[in-house]
Structures are given as C-alpha cells and as structure tokens.
Design a protein around this motif. Sequence first.
Motif, PDB file in Angstrom:
ATOM      1  N   LEU A  71       0.547  -1.299   3.316  1.00 43.59           N
ATOM      2  CA  LEU A  71       0.697  -0.146   2.413  1.00 43.59           C
ATOM      3  C   LEU A  71       0.017  -0.305   1.048  1.00 43.59           C
ATOM      4  N   THR A  74      -2.432   2.624   0.373  1.00 36.32           N
ATOM      5  CA  THR A  74      -1.636   3.853   0.353  1.00 36.32           C
ATOM      6  C   THR A  74      -0.860   3.935  -0.965  1.00 36.32           C
ATOM      7  N   PHE A  75      -0.298   2.817  -1.365  1.00 30.12           N
ATOM      8  CA  PHE A  75       0.476   2.748  -2.603  1.00 30.12           C
ATOM      9  C   PHE A  75      -0.421   3.050  -3.809  1.00 30.12           C
ATOM     10  N   CYS A  78      -1.410   6.792  -3.857  1.00 30.77           N
ATOM     11  CA  CYS A  78      -0.293   7.651  -4.294  1.00 30.77           C
ATOM     12  C   CYS A  78      -0.022   7.480  -5.790  1.00 30.77           C
TER      13      CYS A  78
ATOM     14  N   LEU B  23       6.554   6.386  -4.017  1.00 33.46           N
ATOM     15  CA  LEU B  23       6.281   4.994  -4.422  1.00 33.46           C
ATOM     16  C   LEU B  23       7.497   4.072  -4.316  1.00 33.46           C
ATOM     17  N   PHE B  26       8.218   3.246  -0.734  1.00 28.79           N
ATOM     18  CA  PHE B  26       7.335   2.189  -0.220  1.00 28.79           C
ATOM     19  C   PHE B  26       7.855   0.804  -0.619  1.00 28.79           C
ATOM     20  N   LEU B  27       8.223   0.678  -1.890  1.00 29.06           N
ATOM     21  CA  LEU B  27       8.672  -0.635  -2.391  1.00 29.06           C
ATOM     22  C   LEU B  27       9.954  -1.081  -1.691  1.00 29.06           C
TER      23      LEU B  27
END
Lengths: 150, 273
Positions: A71, A74-75, A78, B23, B26-27
């Motif tokens: 990711l 992607t991170f 975003c 975000l 995701f983390l």
Amino acid sequence: MIKKISDFLRTAFPFLAVLVLWHLSVPFWNPGGILALIPIFYYSFINPVPWFVPYAAVFCFLIDYKFDTLLFWTFIYCMFYAANGFQNFVDLTRQKNEGVMVFMAYFGAASLLLVLLGWNFIGLFRAIWLVLWLSTLYIPFAALAQRIKK
Amino acid sequence: MNQKKISSRVYSIVKSAITAAVLPVFLIYIMIDKPDYKIMNGLAKIVLPVAQWVGDGVTWPIHAIGRAASGIRELSTLRSENEELKVRLSDALRNKTECDIAISENQHLTQQLDIVKEIPQKSIVANITYNNEAFSHSTFFINKGYDSGVESGMAVVSFEGSLVGIVSDVAENFAKVRSLTDSKSNIPVRIAGSEVYGFLQGNGSNTPTIGFFSDPEFQPTRGLKLITSGIRGVLPNGIPIGEMTSHEDVNVVLPSKISDVIVLKFNSKDKYK
C-alpha cells in the motif's frame, strides 16, 4: 463514425495509458509498471479527468502488489490527493511545463521515503535512476496528452 | 458563476476528505493484518487477473511485434547455437561414463552413511511471467497458481536445480515468488561439505550476502558452495543455492536470467512467513 471513434479514444486515453504502462512492466525500464505513475499523476492533478481518481488508486494498489511494497504508492497517492484538495495556495492545473517539477518532487520524495524504509545503496541508485527516467519521460507524455486533448 | 465556483470547491473538499479518511484505515490495516496481509493479497488476486486480462487485450499488437522481433533474433542465432550445442553434447557424452560411476559410488556411500535425502512430493514446471525488480525488492510472478497445486512456501528452483526463490503468495492462476535477492529474503544455509551454518540475506543487489556463521572461527572464502540447511523447516536440507564470490557475496540464479522454473513441494514442518 470516425469522429465517434476518435472521441472515444480521446476519452479513453488516460485510462488506457495507465493500463498499458502498468501492463508492459519490465525490469530496469519499467519495474512493476511504475511508469503508470506518469499518467496517474498527470490526469489526477495537472489535467484532472472525471472518474479517474478511483481508477488511479486501483492501479497504485496494483503497482504496490507487483512491487511488494504493501500500500505504499496507494498511501502516497491518497495523501497527495487529499493534501492538494484541502489547500488553495498552489493550483497544480496551472503549473509551468505541465507540472514536471511537482511530479519530480512527488516521485522523488516518495522514492526517497521508500529507500529510507529499506535502506541500502543499490536501492538508492535504483531510486535515482527511476526519478531521472520518469521525470524525463513525463515531458513527452505531457506533450502527447496535450496534443490528444486538442 | 460564483455559486458554481463555491459548489465546485465544496465538492473538491468533500473528495479530499474522503481520500484523507482512507489514510488512517490503511495504517490500521497495516498494523492488524500482518504478517500475511490476507485482505490485500485476496483483493489483488481478484483485481490483478482482470487488469492483466484487459491489458493483454489492449497490448496484444505490442506483444505480437515483440514476439516477432524475438523470433527473428532467435532464428539469426540458431546456426551458431547449433554448432555450440554439438560441441557441448560431445563433451557431455564423454563425461557421462565418469558421471555414472560417480553416481553409483555416491549412492553406495549414501547408504553406508545413512544419509536421508528428501525427495519432493510434487514438482510443477512454470514460466516466469513478470519480473518485478525495483528498489530493494525482487519478486517475480509465475503462470501457475493453486489450480496447478502451487502453495505458499514451496521452493522454486531453476532447471539446473539451484534455488531461485520461495512462493510467497498464490492466486488461482499465478503465484508471486520472493527471490533470494529480495531484501525481505533471509534463508538459513549451510556450507556444502561442512557443518557450518549461516544466513543468506537478500539486499536488492544481484549478490545476496551471507553472515551469522555458526562457527565464529570459520573463514569464508571465494568458491565455497552453499546449500539449504533445513533448519527453519520450510526448505529441506541440500538444495543448491550458489557459490561465494567473496568473503560475503554469493552468486545465485537470478530470475532475470531464466524463463522457466520448477516449483517443488516438500514435506515442510513449518509454514513460510
């Protein structure tokens, strides 16, 4: 009929460019389809296209899967998208040279972070090569995108 | 006009807010789903084949031109390659008798020393479809997945029998293999012909490094051969890995140098992580 086809190709070009560049991945020149970040950046920030953002996020995810970076891209995408949307100091759509400097900063910072996360000199040299290569390719791609738009 | 501008700005902020909200998700995901990252890998197994399929359709003219060019190149080198192969075949035939004697002697000694060599339960031949070598990461895709019996943790070897990598993720029709040069690769190895153990660590370069020897007085030198140790229980004892080119660098088979591999299943005691 020809006009319809050319209009379709013009509309589809951003999406096809990402797909083709990601699909034609080869070591050294296009590892993990990383060249797809050029149209992803250009059509998300410099010359935004409707419905492109979710598509771009999916391809960032696919780049991550090929890269085995979990990711990361992607991170970063975003985060940059959110940061750009919240601010109104810099208008990326009106940048000089189709925003090549912003792209270099975006990709350079992301690459540096990726190198620091798994530090070694080979990774650093590869990152330098990719920053130079992608920044060089960004200019003809932006020129081509401009021509297609017209 | 002004109202339109304001609504456009609000729309932009809403989109940014939604993206920003992703975000922390995701983390949190990265923290909770390790070490297998099942959700991400599962999602990739759906999205990736679709993108590959569409990509194949869109890029077929490019692939067709590439295949034609490589066909022409191969044809042009065919005559010289044929001559070279004839020479190599005659050399190989000369060596065959000596090899037969060595094999029977080896079998005899193995029986006397009571050495049990592990035989793979299953072997699958696969093509390398994508080599994803970037930064300090080095993984590659093969065209066989769990449909063909490929499982995570299986050993991937070249046709010469040297270890190339370990299957790290499997989908229906493809699998991702972590090569020995990947910075996340860390394999327990043994110096062939000795009882000295060490760890082979990938670093993103073409030559992974060996260290942490079991014998502190051991002096590693160029030319030593490395084999798998079987210590961790994922890989069996005795798969050739490569040859040392300096006191720490090891020459291994790179996925970029080969196009086909064999995937081997052994009776592993532990799961690959």
